[in-house]
Write a protein that holds these residues in place. Structure first.
Motif, short mmCIF file in Angstrom:
data_model
loop_
_atom_site.label_atom_id
_atom_site.label_comp_id
_atom_site.label_asym_id
_atom_site.label_seq_id
_atom_site.Cartn_x
_atom_site.Cartn_y
_atom_site.Cartn_z
N PHE A 216 -9.97 1.19 1.43
CA PHE A 216 -9.23 0.33 0.50
C PHE A 216 -9.96 -1.00 0.42
O PHE A 216 -10.35 -1.57 1.44
CB PHE A 216 -7.80 0.10 1.02
N LEU B 156 0.87 -1.17 0.00
CA LEU B 156 0.00 0.00 0.00
C LEU B 156 0.90 1.22 0.00
O LEU B 156 1.69 1.41 0.93
CB LEU B 156 -0.90 -0.01 1.24
N LEU C 249 1.13 -5.39 2.40
CA LEU C 249 -0.18 -6.00 2.57
C LEU C 249 -0.11 -7.52 2.61
O LEU C 249 -0.89 -8.17 3.30
CB LEU C 249 -1.13 -5.55 1.47
#
Length: 174
Positions: A16, A4, A115
């Motif tokens: 998101f 990210l 992530l």
């Protein structure tokens, strides 16, 4: 590498949401295998260079049963509430007591939050302590290895410790 980019987050609150194919995450390891698309959704709350992510990750994992070793699936719906701060913030700090907020704090560097690492951590936290394909799993025969859920065997199931043979002989004599 799934990251990210924090430099693109301009407002104090953003959302998101992304779905990843299992092969993108490389989800094969010794403990589990990702067998369904992974849904990751979270709200981002920005405070200068600190970020608060609140959301959930959903997927299906396949793992071996700890009794019979047959693969089975586990649905994962793991909520998370994590704080991220720059990695450089704690450099040079001497020993200090770990506070409650520190348990939910992670670090980022190069203006990116990894992530893939976040999702993997949530998968491990969602795994059962003792994964069982079903509550009444019979496991494997300790002698021949037959899966006792699928078949039966004629193995002798009682075991006598050979170190106690002398005591058994004394007991028989009396």
């Amino acid at each position: 590498m799934l990251a990210l980019n924090l430099a693109k987050i301009r407002t104090p609150n953003e959302h998101f949401e992304q779905v990843y194919r299992p092969e993108v995450l490389g989800g094969e390891n010794d403990v589990y295998r990702i067998v369904a698309p992974v849904s990751l959704a979270f709200d981002i709350h920005k405070d200068k260079d600190k970020f608060h992510l609140v959301g959930r990750v959903k997927t299906t994992l396949e793992m071996p049963c700890s009794r019979c070793l047959e693969p089975f699936t586990v649905d994962v719906d793991a909520p998370f509430d994590l704080r991220y701060q720059p990695h450089a913030e704690h450099r040079g700090v001497s020993e200090r007591e770990v506070e409650a907020d520190d348990m939910d704090t992670a670090f980022y560097s190069n203006d990116e939050i990894e992530l893939g690492q976040l999702m993997e951590e949530q998968f491990y936290l969602a795994l059962p302590m003792k994964p069982l394909c079903k509550d009444d799993c019979k496991g494997l025969c300790p002698n021949c290895g037959t899966n006792l859920n699928k078949a039966t065997c004629d193995c002798h199931t009682t075991w006598e410790d050979p170190r106690l043979a002398a005591l058994r002989a004394i007991k028989k004599e009396s």
